[in-house]
Design an enzyme around this catalytic site. Sequence first.
Site, PDB file in Angstrom:
ATOM      1  CE1 TYR A 288       0.316   1.970   4.254  1.00 34.57           C
ATOM      2  CE2 TYR A 288       1.224  -0.250   4.373  1.00 34.57           C
ATOM      3  CZ  TYR A 288       1.083   1.017   4.904  1.00 34.57           C
ATOM      4  OH  TYR A 288       1.747   1.345   6.071  1.00 34.57           O
TER       5      TYR A 288
ATOM      6  CE  LYS B  30       3.329   3.278   3.109  1.00 31.05           C
ATOM      7  NZ  LYS B  30       3.837   3.523   4.459  1.00 31.05           N
TER       8      LYS B  30
ATOM      9  CD  GLU C 164      10.837   2.019   9.925  1.00 26.33           C
ATOM     10  OE1 GLU C 164      10.743   2.999   9.164  1.00 26.33           O
ATOM     11  OE2 GLU C 164      10.619   0.845   9.568  1.00 26.33           O
TER      12      GLU C 164
ATOM     13  CG  LEU D 299       8.604   2.611   4.464  1.00 24.46           C
ATOM     14  CD1 LEU D 299       8.363   1.453   3.503  1.00 24.46           C
ATOM     15  CD2 LEU D 299       7.287   3.233   4.893  1.00 24.46           C
TER      16      LEU D 299
END
Length: 292
Positions: A35, A149, A181, A205
């Site tokens: 996505y 993702k 992250e 990511l």
Amino acid sequence: MSVYPIILAQDKFTHRDELNYPYEERGLQFGDGVYEVIRIYNGDYYLLNEHVDRLFRSAEAIKINLSLTKDELKKLLLELLTKNKMTADGKVYLQVSRGSAPRDHVFPLNVPANMYAYLQDLPRNLENLENGVCTITQRDVRWENCYIKSLNLLPNVLAKQEAKEQGCYEAILYRDGLVTECSSSNAYLVKDGKIHTHPATNNILHGCVRMRVEKFANDLNIPFIEEGFSVEDIAMADEIFLSSSTSEVMPVIKVDNKEINDGKPGTITRKLQDAYIADANITSEDALKPSV
């Protein structure tokens, strides 16, 4: 945030109430899909090319073949704005799954991927951008391919929920003592005028805004160092900030109930916010620059 009425489904447009997929849908049953969330300012996409490129990289990484080219998808997404007469600040959610087929772990043969996209209003969170947010730290228990993702977000969801239950905005994740992250954003530490952040490996990511932050830093002659920093380093930081499509460049003023520096957004974070505002061409009256 209500959904705009016209939805992009495959390569056609339909009303949101008519969007229908079978219950045997691989995104639903396996999280077998990818996505993107793309920011919209004043009815225009921000970093559209970067997000579409990443969607195709993610799809390729899990062996999903999209029936559209990048240019065809971008054209449809732009048409989605027009059909919904979108002029506000918002976002588009875009999802691709491997398709609908009887449930089996093995990939189905000759089944087209399912794709849909929809729009929502999303005003800028000026209070948080001006004053900063609080976060917690949590161990990173996600898989080893976070650069994809994918729809497999349960660890992220649980981390974000824990942050919310503690009255915080985000959860900063760490693995083997080093910050990777956050649950839905990239994380940065500023020390002695230098920005430190985890390198763009499979463990994070590769954020589209993260790439822009690096560009802003280079333009401003601020050293951008891709080296992991430790949880212990946070307490000694001059500044901490986050970035994502919905958070923009977000100051962090407290981590695990401990203030960062003096508990106010720092100078470098402010410079990056200004660069972001200029780059995204944010000009509406309700999107004024944060005061230094």
